[in-house]
Design an enzyme around this catalytic site. Structure first.
Site, PDB file in Angstrom:
ATOM      1  N   CYS A 156       0.809  -1.226   0.000  1.00 43.32           N
ATOM      2  CA  CYS A 156       0.000   0.000   0.000  1.00 43.32           C
ATOM      3  C   CYS A 156       0.841   1.274   0.000  1.00 43.32           C
ATOM      4  O   CYS A 156       0.317   2.359  -0.251  1.00 43.32           O
ATOM      5  CB  CYS A 156      -0.939   0.017   1.197  1.00 43.32           C
TER       6      CYS A 156
HETATM    7  N1  COA Z   1     -20.641  -8.550   7.759  1.00 43.68           N
HETATM    8  C1  COA Z   1     -21.140  -8.632   9.015  1.00 43.68           C
HETATM    9  N2  COA Z   1     -20.380  -8.869  10.102  1.00 43.68           N
HETATM   10  C2  COA Z   1     -19.058  -9.032   9.906  1.00 43.68           C
HETATM   11  C3  COA Z   1     -18.466  -8.956   8.634  1.00 43.68           C
HETATM   12  C4  COA Z   1     -19.318  -8.710   7.533  1.00 43.68           C
HETATM   13  N3  COA Z   1     -18.837  -8.628   6.281  1.00 43.68           N
HETATM   14  N4  COA Z   1     -17.137  -9.146   8.756  1.00 43.68           N
HETATM   15  C5  COA Z   1     -16.893  -9.333  10.051  1.00 43.68           C
HETATM   16  N5  COA Z   1     -18.035  -9.281  10.755  1.00 43.68           N
HETATM   17  C6  COA Z   1     -18.227  -9.455  12.203  1.00 43.68           C
HETATM   18  C7  COA Z   1     -17.122 -10.335  12.790  1.00 43.68           C
HETATM   19  O1  COA Z   1     -17.451 -11.691  12.653  1.00 43.68           O
HETATM   20  C8  COA Z   1     -17.117  -9.877  14.225  1.00 43.68           C
HETATM   21  O2  COA Z   1     -18.152 -10.519  14.925  1.00 43.68           O
HETATM   22  P1  COA Z   1     -17.959 -10.968  16.454  1.00 43.68           P
HETATM   23  O3  COA Z   1     -17.733  -9.702  17.217  1.00 43.68           O
HETATM   24  O4  COA Z   1     -19.255 -11.635  16.753  1.00 43.68           O
HETATM   25  O5  COA Z   1     -16.776 -11.878  16.460  1.00 43.68           O
HETATM   26  C9  COA Z   1     -17.447  -8.386  14.137  1.00 43.68           C
HETATM   27  O6  COA Z   1     -18.096  -8.226  12.880  1.00 43.68           O
HETATM   28  C10 COA Z   1     -16.226  -7.502  14.203  1.00 43.68           C
HETATM   29  O7  COA Z   1     -15.239  -7.968  13.273  1.00 43.68           O
HETATM   30  P2  COA Z   1     -13.800  -7.338  13.146  1.00 43.68           P
HETATM   31  O8  COA Z   1     -13.034  -8.053  12.094  1.00 43.68           O
HETATM   32  O9  COA Z   1     -13.174  -7.203  14.493  1.00 43.68           O
HETATM   33  O10 COA Z   1     -14.219  -5.908  12.562  1.00 43.68           O
HETATM   34  P3  COA Z   1     -13.480  -4.531  12.639  1.00 43.68           P
HETATM   35  O11 COA Z   1     -14.359  -3.582  13.365  1.00 43.68           O
HETATM   36  O12 COA Z   1     -12.051  -4.636  13.065  1.00 43.68           O
HETATM   37  O13 COA Z   1     -13.465  -4.084  11.101  1.00 43.68           O
HETATM   38  C11 COA Z   1     -11.895  -3.964   9.293  1.00 43.68           C
HETATM   39  C12 COA Z   1     -12.798  -4.847  10.139  1.00 43.68           C
HETATM   40  C13 COA Z   1     -11.083  -4.844   8.367  1.00 43.68           C
HETATM   41  C14 COA Z   1     -12.757  -3.015   8.488  1.00 43.68           C
HETATM   42  C15 COA Z   1     -10.947  -3.141  10.198  1.00 43.68           C
HETATM   43  O14 COA Z   1     -10.306  -3.974  11.120  1.00 43.68           O
HETATM   44  C16 COA Z   1      -9.870  -2.394   9.438  1.00 43.68           C
HETATM   45  O15 COA Z   1     -10.147  -1.589   8.585  1.00 43.68           O
HETATM   46  N6  COA Z   1      -8.593  -2.605   9.816  1.00 43.68           N
HETATM   47  C17 COA Z   1      -7.446  -1.945   9.210  1.00 43.68           C
HETATM   48  C18 COA Z   1      -7.333  -2.396   7.833  1.00 43.68           C
HETATM   49  C19 COA Z   1      -6.152  -1.826   7.108  1.00 43.68           C
HETATM   50  O16 COA Z   1      -5.806  -0.684   7.187  1.00 43.68           O
HETATM   51  N7  COA Z   1      -5.536  -2.659   6.347  1.00 43.68           N
HETATM   52  C20 COA Z   1      -4.533  -2.269   5.485  1.00 43.68           C
HETATM   53  C21 COA Z   1      -4.777  -3.042   4.266  1.00 43.68           C
HETATM   54  S1  COA Z   1      -3.897  -2.366   2.975  1.00 43.68           S
END
Ligand code: COA
Length: 374
Positions: A156
């Site tokens: 990235c």
């Molecule tokens: N739809 C509904 N629920 C979902 C889901 C979806 N598509 N994906 C995950 N969930 C659920 C999970 O199962 C989890 O449920 P639980 O609490 O019962 O276990 C809950 O939502 C939270 O999941 P989590 O993965 O912890 O979500 P989050 O709030 O961390 O958001 C991201 C996920 C990826 C958006 C976030 O972590 C993020 O943006 N991180 C940084 C990413 C980044 O900068 N990456 C660089 C890549 S270049």
């Protein structure tokens, strides 16, 4: 020493959009089908049923509302769940080269320059279509640019690392100008069957033309200073590589051959790293928060960007001070901050300063301090 300046930017945006509603419908159809096919194993407790995805979750967790992709037919077909991109012959332009050329032509047009004014092409992206010849050399050839070209990959952060490389060459005098181009086909390294990340990415290509400021024929952004940093982490990883054919499990459908991340950890670890990086870079250049007109951040997550904006400015960013494009484009890897820069910089006035910053796998973070002239 010469002063490097960004004199033109270009964005290639695919024609096809996938909305969150379409994405979630396709994923849920795939999950239902998978659950039906594995009903016995699920009932016996051998595997877990796949849960439905949700539009509300996607918008709340990421800020993403839609994404552009090169192909949506495959991605939205529950039997396929990946883009269908025709295999091209070696005599045809590659997919990355084709989208890159469009972005480069736009950057050249904005700067009022032609291929004859360019000395080098750096193709900086998080995935490259082939090992060699370099995609950058194909782009150079398609544009009719003399000089040299090479590929680089810092995930990235590829765009800002590429800008630093080009700016340093221009500053030292080894070249007069370079195009840094970022064709990102993220749809092809995303696992669309994984509910935790299927909403994250989109496709795009961005380009910046960097020249000696004295060669600019219109308004430009002088590159005052660049800074890059890396720290090894496995929290964003893709194991796809040329050695996979020689492994005992060969070409099997392994999950780790696509984008993998521990999103929560990335969130926690990258935020302080990036905020500190920008703060240190600004302090060393004698720039205070009050001197900054704009922040063009990597576009992965809205909450993350809001946090970084607050940390860097010491207050909530005013509307427009830290523009997001991720609601429309999703995460486009290295291209995200350049899309934001390209779309939200024309209104700036002579002397206005801003920071372009990208971050991601590696971990890696790159910041570019620019000042508007003209
Ligand atoms: N739809 C509904 N629920 C979902 C889901 C979806 N598509 N994906 C995950 N969930 C659920 C999970 O199962 C989890 O449920 P639980 O609490 O019962 O276990 C809950 O939502 C939270 O999941 P989590 O993965 O912890 O979500 P989050 O709030 O961390 O958001 C991201 C996920 C990826 C958006 C976030 O972590 C993020 O943006 N991180 C940084 C990413 C980044 O900068 N990456 C660089 C890549 S270049």
């Amino acid at each position: 020493m010469y002063k490097p300046a960004i004199t033109g930017t270009g964005v290639f945006t695919p024609e096809t959009v996938i909305t969150n509603a379409e994405l979630v419908d396709a994923f849920n159809a795939y999950a239902d089908k998978w659950n039906a096919e594995h009903a016995e194993a699920i009932a016996a407790g051998e595997v877990e049923a796949k849960e439905h995805s949700s539009e509300d979750f996607i918008v709340k967790a990421s800020g993403i509302e839609q994404r552009y992709v090169l192909d949506k037919t495959g991605v939205l077909d529950p039997e396929v769940m990946h883009p269908l991109l025709r295999q091209r012959s070696d005599e045809e332009p590659g997919v990355m080269a084709e989208m890159a050329v469009d972005a480069c032509r736009k950057a050249l047009a904005q700067a009022g320059k032609t291929a004859a004014d360019v000395d080098a092409v750096i193709c900086a992206a998080s995935n490259l279509e082939r090992a060699y010849p370099a995609v950058a050399i194909e782009i150079q050839d398609l544009l009719g640019i003399k000089g040299f070209a090479f590929d680089m990959n810092v995930a990235c952060s590829s765009a800002t690392f590429g800008i630093q490389a080009a700016a340093d060459m221009i500053r030292s005098g080894s070249i007069r100008s370079a195009i840094v181009v970022n064709p990102e086909i993220c749809s092809a390294h995303l696992e669309w069957r994984d509910r935790d990340c299927h909403f994250i990415f989109g496709d795009v290509a961005t380009a910046v033309l960097i020249e000696r400021s004295e060669d600019a024929t219109g308004p430009y952004f002088e590159i005052k200073s660049t800074r890059c940093a890396t720290e090894f982490s496995n929290n964003i990883r893709n194991n796809n590589g040329f050695l996979r054919r020689s492994r005992p499990d060969g070409m099997k459908d392994r999950r780790d051959m696509q984008f993998m991340q521990n999103g929560r950890k990335v969130f926690k670890e990258v935020l302080p790293m990036v905020s500190q990086h920008i703060a240190d870079h600004m302090a060393d250049e004698g720039i205070e928060a009050a001197d900054l007109k704009r922040l063009w951040l990597h576009q992965a997550n809205k909450t993350m960007n809001d946090f970084i904006g607050r940390k860097v400015l010491g207050r909530d960013p005013e509307p427009g001070e830290q523009p997001n494009i991720l609601q429309d484009y999703a995460n486009t890897s290295s291209a995200g901050s350049i899309i934001a820069f390209s779309k939200y910089s024309n209104d700036m006035e002579d002397g206005d300063k801003g920071v372009i910053c990208s971050f991601g796998a590696g971990y890696s973070v790159g910041s570019v301090i620019v000042e508007r002239h003209g």
